[in-house]
Design a protein around this motif. Structure first.
Motif, PDB file in Angstrom:
ATOM      1  N   GLU A  22      52.792  42.129  35.442  1.00  0.00           N
ATOM      2  CA  GLU A  22      52.692  41.760  36.849  1.00  0.00           C
ATOM      3  C   GLU A  22      53.798  42.420  37.661  1.00  0.00           C
ATOM      4  O   GLU A  22      53.561  42.959  38.753  1.00  0.00           O
ATOM      5  CB  GLU A  22      52.757  40.242  37.003  1.00  0.00           C
ATOM      6  CG  GLU A  22      52.579  39.774  38.445  1.00  0.00           C
ATOM      7  CD  GLU A  22      52.593  38.267  38.583  1.00  0.00           C
ATOM      8  OE1 GLU A  22      52.382  37.774  39.707  1.00  0.00           O
ATOM      9  OE2 GLU A  22      52.825  37.585  37.560  1.00  0.00           O
ATOM     10  N   VAL A 173      42.916  35.686  34.292  1.00  0.00           N
ATOM     11  CA  VAL A 173      44.156  36.457  34.454  1.00  0.00           C
ATOM     12  C   VAL A 173      44.191  37.614  33.472  1.00  0.00           C
ATOM     13  O   VAL A 173      44.583  38.737  33.814  1.00  0.00           O
ATOM     14  CB  VAL A 173      45.385  35.543  34.264  1.00  0.00           C
ATOM     15  CG1 VAL A 173      46.671  36.365  34.222  1.00  0.00           C
ATOM     16  CG2 VAL A 173      45.458  34.509  35.368  1.00  0.00           C
ATOM     17  N   SER A 248      51.639  37.714  31.306  1.00  0.00           N
ATOM     18  CA  SER A 248      51.987  37.520  32.714  1.00  0.00           C
ATOM     19  C   SER A 248      53.436  37.075  32.821  1.00  0.00           C
ATOM     20  O   SER A 248      54.113  36.831  31.822  1.00  0.00           O
ATOM     21  CB  SER A 248      51.071  36.454  33.343  1.00  0.00           C
ATOM     22  OG  SER A 248      51.393  35.185  32.812  1.00  0.00           O
TER      23      SER A 248
END
Length: 250
Positions: A22, A173, A248
């Motif tokens: 990310e 995600v 993430s």
């Protein structure tokens, strides 16, 4: 800057200091936005000529800033702001591994040579390997990524430090990050094509990173015929058998 430069986070001294995908993706978008402003946002075009991780500075919130303009030069805008050329070049400038081949041969710098440098950095961010490091039968990073793409194994080049248990995130995600890293790799390939006319304009590059995923690649590194890509990576690369992909910030 509070968090130093990008290269310090791509190759940290501490084993557990992993830069999440990310964060990497947001950094690439910020640098692309900065590059687009330099090329298109002012009355003259600014050619940076030394885009690389060590020149990307990070603040306390990991926001990226493109720095070190010691080699930067002004140029007149070309058609559609994409072919501005700096004239009267007397020497090759930049960092080996990030300099476009045309700059090495003809000492010509354009917006497309900056795009090449960005593309090389994008591949480095996704793969966790500097461009000058040779891997697998003396292939450079760029050639290695291209060869894996041709084999339909593009996702196998992802930085090993990002290989984490997919159970740490939701399927939504996970699929989003798979799509993002696939497109970054595709854009990196497109930006580092030998033919400058095939490389995207910075405006188009920024649009792609913001979500317009209509990316196309030539069928070969020496050709210019477009090869369309689907909008999701799952139709090209088999990811269903892998339980360890991207992690993430959580």
């Amino acid at each position: 800057m509070a968090n130093g430069s990008l290269d310090q986070h791509l190759y940290p001294k501490k084993v557990n200091a992993i830069l999440s995908w990310e964060s990497r993706f947001l950094i690439l978008k910020s640098v692309a936005a900065a590059l687009n402003y330099l090329h298109c946002g002012w009355e003259q075009c600014i050619l940076h000529r030394d885009i690389k991780p060590s020149n990307v500075m990070l603040d306390s919130q990991m926001n990226a800033r493109l720095g070190d303009f010691g080699l930067a030069r002004l140029a007149k805008h070309g058609p559609e702001d994409e072919t501005a050329v700096m004239s009267n070049v007397t020497n090759v400038a930049g960092t080996p591994g990030y300099i476009a081949p045309v700059s090495n041969c003809f000492q010509a710098f354009t917006t497309k040579t900056d795009v090449y440098s960005f593309g090389m950095m994008a591949l480095e961010v996704a793969c966790g390997r500097p461009p000058h490091v040779h891997v697998e039968e003396e292939e450079s990073l760029m050639k290695w990524v291209w060869s894996m793409h041709k084999k339909g194994q593009l996702l196998e080049v992802i930085d090993d430090s990002l290989q984490m248990n997919s159970k740490l995130m939701t399927d939504e995600v996970l699929q989003l990050q798979i799509q993002q890293v696939t497109r970054v790799l595709q854009l990196g390939i497109l930006c580092t094509m030998p033919d400058p006319s095939v490389r995207p304009r910075t405006e188009r590059l920024l649009q792609a990173l913001k979500g317009d995923w209509s990316v196309s690649l030539p069928a070969s590194r020496t050709g210019s015929s477009p090869l369309p890509f689907p909008l999701t990576s799952s139709t090209m690369y088999n990811t269903s058998s892998s339980d360890s992909l991207l992690v993430s910030d959580d």
